[in-house]
Design an enzyme around this catalytic site. Structure first.
Site, mmCIF file in Angstrom:
data_model
loop_
_atom_site.group_PDB
_atom_site.id
_atom_site.type_symbol
_atom_site.label_atom_id
_atom_site.label_comp_id
_atom_site.label_asym_id
_atom_site.label_seq_id
_atom_site.Cartn_x
_atom_site.Cartn_y
_atom_site.Cartn_z
ATOM 1 N N TYR A 25 0.947 -1.259 0.107
ATOM 2 C CA TYR A 25 -0.003 0.057 -0.023
ATOM 3 C C TYR A 25 1.070 1.208 -0.046
ATOM 4 O O TYR A 25 1.770 1.215 0.718
ATOM 5 C CB TYR A 25 -1.019 0.135 1.264
ATOM 6 C CG TYR A 25 -1.789 1.416 1.305
ATOM 7 C CD1 TYR A 25 -2.977 1.336 0.507
ATOM 8 C CD2 TYR A 25 -1.568 2.112 2.255
ATOM 9 C CE1 TYR A 25 -3.539 2.486 0.492
ATOM 10 C CE2 TYR A 25 -2.277 3.373 2.267
ATOM 11 C CZ TYR A 25 -3.308 3.459 1.524
ATOM 12 O OH TYR A 25 -4.168 4.741 1.671
ATOM 13 N N ASP A 35 9.507 2.625 -0.155
ATOM 14 C CA ASP A 35 8.619 3.369 0.727
ATOM 15 C C ASP A 35 8.954 3.063 1.843
ATOM 16 O O ASP A 35 8.224 2.098 2.432
ATOM 17 C CB ASP A 35 6.884 3.030 0.250
ATOM 18 C CG ASP A 35 5.919 3.757 0.775
ATOM 19 O OD1 ASP A 35 6.345 4.201 1.574
ATOM 20 O OD2 ASP A 35 4.711 3.440 0.407
ATOM 21 N N LYS A 82 4.657 9.585 8.477
ATOM 22 C CA LYS A 82 4.342 9.114 9.734
ATOM 23 C C LYS A 82 5.204 9.653 10.867
ATOM 24 O O LYS A 82 4.864 10.813 11.366
ATOM 25 C CB LYS A 82 4.201 7.720 9.687
ATOM 26 C CG LYS A 82 3.289 7.124 8.719
ATOM 27 C CD LYS A 82 2.736 5.585 9.099
ATOM 28 C CE LYS A 82 1.906 5.048 7.894
ATOM 29 N NZ LYS A 82 0.299 5.023 8.355
HETATM 30 C C1 LIG Z 1 3.712 2.463 3.066
HETATM 31 C C2 LIG Z 1 2.736 3.319 3.186
HETATM 32 N N1 LIG Z 1 3.076 4.131 2.139
HETATM 33 C C3 LIG Z 1 2.358 5.264 2.065
HETATM 34 C C4 LIG Z 1 1.230 5.466 2.581
HETATM 35 C C5 LIG Z 1 0.323 6.877 2.484
HETATM 36 O O1 LIG Z 1 0.358 7.695 3.644
HETATM 37 P P1 LIG Z 1 -0.670 8.857 4.007
HETATM 38 O O2 LIG Z 1 -1.946 7.920 4.788
HETATM 39 O O3 LIG Z 1 0.169 9.693 4.962
HETATM 40 O O4 LIG Z 1 -1.260 9.442 2.887
HETATM 41 C C6 LIG Z 1 0.980 4.831 3.975
HETATM 42 C C7 LIG Z 1 -0.200 4.968 4.876
HETATM 43 O O5 LIG Z 1 -0.476 4.041 5.835
HETATM 44 C C8 LIG Z 1 1.609 3.703 4.030
HETATM 45 O O6 LIG Z 1 1.774 2.847 5.122
#
Ligand SMILES: Cc1ncc(COP(=O)(O)O)c(C=O)c1O
Length: 424
Positions: free
Chosen positions: A148, A239, A267
């Site tokens: 994700y 990521d 985060k």
């Molecule tokens: C690995 C990862 N990338 C991107 C995101 C997206 O981040 P945001 O919710 O701050 O847009 C998340 C959100 O949980 C994530 O876990």
């Protein structure tokens, strides 16, 4: 539906919320449908505890989905935020603090030579993907199934399998065109990725998967992807929105000794305020406006409050012994779950873990989705009824903070015993 010890006020608020907020929430998993109950409305959070509107207190392992690595409302963050607040909440112009922030991130993550801040992890990923395409002149993005990367169109594709399968949208409203250049591969399948990377702009993945539950990279997987990217000219986008400053100060890249071309973050680096960032090789980042032609922007990017909170957390995490403490706290939670007798396989990397309701290792999305999600739901409901707040889905990570200690673990042990009794 089973409830928390008392939930009158939460029920009232949920009924009211549904009249003005879609599904009563601002992000879907919060609705707690994944564990078959209604959401709990929170009043406040402090340290390792969250307090709901009915006066129930929970030992928290959600950690706001990752950011609360120092616990909630840590004094270092609150004090700095108070100072920052008095200087205004947004200027739309550069500040010295953004430089200090970028320097602190670079110091922890040597692969990041240049950084761009955003207001969310999703935005960071969107920028990194666009930049990878701009820098390579190629279109295809390889993505791992079950990974994700935020609610962005091009990566909302998980269906299909095999190295050459083009993405099929997993949400109505995402056009076939938006995912047509997204190539899906199973997580931990190096051979599939090697094939898929031919002619691709980049591969994007969570170096430790967190969004199908915690799935560590198989030995050699990340190194193999690095080599495959070098061979094919595709960029390696890690990521690290969850893993950045979580599994080591330098993220998964430090823990596994692999260097990304581009890294996405969020985060923890926002200290609980809305933040994201992406960065990497200077020659690639140079393609980004205003230096290069690839457009990316944000009204609140580098927002002074978010930058202040994130910087306070990053600086505190640099203290001696922090990651040893996080490792120990994660190991203690793992031991409690294992010793509880729950029929689960616990997978942990540092202070993030998932108990999967299966008796075999989970190495990819297919393994994760084969787990007994009903059993997870029953366990999670039982824990909530006994004062422990787990993520409300089998496909998420549990997080321990630097300050989970004896009290919290004792309470967790008891909650597990009672929850499992209830399940039997
Ligand atoms: C690995 C990862 N990338 C991107 C995101 C997206 O981040 P945001 O919710 O701050 O847009 C998340 C959100 O949980 C994530 O876990």
């Amino acid at each position: 539906m089973p409830a928390s010890p008392t939930d009158t006020r939460s029920r009232e608020l949920f009924a009211r919320a549904k009249q003005s907020l879609v599904g009563g929430v601002n992000s879907p998993v919060r609705a707690m449908r994944g564990i078959g109950r209604d959401p709990i409305f929170i009043d406040r959070a402090e340290g390792t505890r969250v307090f709901d509107v009915d006066g129930n207190v929970y030992v928290d392992y959600l950690a706001s989905w990752g950011p609360a690595i120092l616990g909630h409302a840590p004094p270092v963050v609150i004090d700095d935020l108070r100072d920052a607040l008095a200087r205004g909440t947004s200027y739309g112009a550069p500040t010295e603090r953004e430089i200090v922030f970028a320097e602190a991130v670079r110091d922890a993550m040597p692969s990041i030579e240049r950084l761009r801040m955003t207001s969310s992890g999703s935005e960071a990923v969107m920028g990194a993907v666009r930049l990878a395409r701009a820098a390579t002149g190629r279109e295809v993005i390889v993505k791992t199934e079950g990974g994700y990367h935020g609610a962005i169109d091009g990566l909302l594709a998980q269906a299909g399998s095999g190295a050459t399968t083009l993405g099929v949208p997993t949400s109505p409203g995402v056009t076939a065109g938006a995912t047509a250049a997204t190539r899906l591969v199973p997580y931990n399948d190096l051979a599939a990725a090697e094939v898929a990377l031919e002619g691709a702009a980049a591969i994007i993945l969570e170096p430790v998967a967190g969004n199908m539950g915690v799935v560590p990279p198989a030995p050699g997987y990340l190194e193999g992807l690095r080599a495959a990217c070098d061979r094919t000219g595709a960029l390696l986008i890690l990521d690290e929105v969850i893993t950045g400053f979580r599994v080591a100060r330098g993220g998964a890249q430090e823990r596994y000794g692999v260097k990304a071309d581009l890294t996405c973050m969020g985060k923890i680096i926002g200290g609980g305020l809305p933040v994201g960032a992406f960065g990497g090789r200077a020659d690639v980042m140079r393609e980004l406006a205003p230096e290069g032609p690839c457009y990316q922007a944000g009204t609140l990017s580098g927002n002074p409050l978010a930058t202040t909170a994130g910087l306070a957390v990053i600086c505190r995490l640099a203290a001696e012994g922090t990651y040893e403490q996080l490792e120990e706290n994660g190991a203690r939670l793992e031991a409690i779950i294992r010793d509880s007798g729950a029929p689960v396989t616990v997978q942990r990397v540092g202070s993030m873990l998932t108990p999967f309701f299966t008796d075999s290792p989970v190495t990819n999305y297919a393994d994760a989705t084969a787990c007994d999600t009903d059993a997870y739901a029953r366990l999670a409901r039982g824990l909530l009824a006994n004062g422990v707040y787990p993520p409300p889905s089998q496909f998420e990570a549990w997080f321990t903070s630097t300050i989970h200690g004896d009290d919290e673990f004792r309470a967790t042990e008891q909650a597990f015993a009672r929850a499992l009794e209830g399940m039997a």
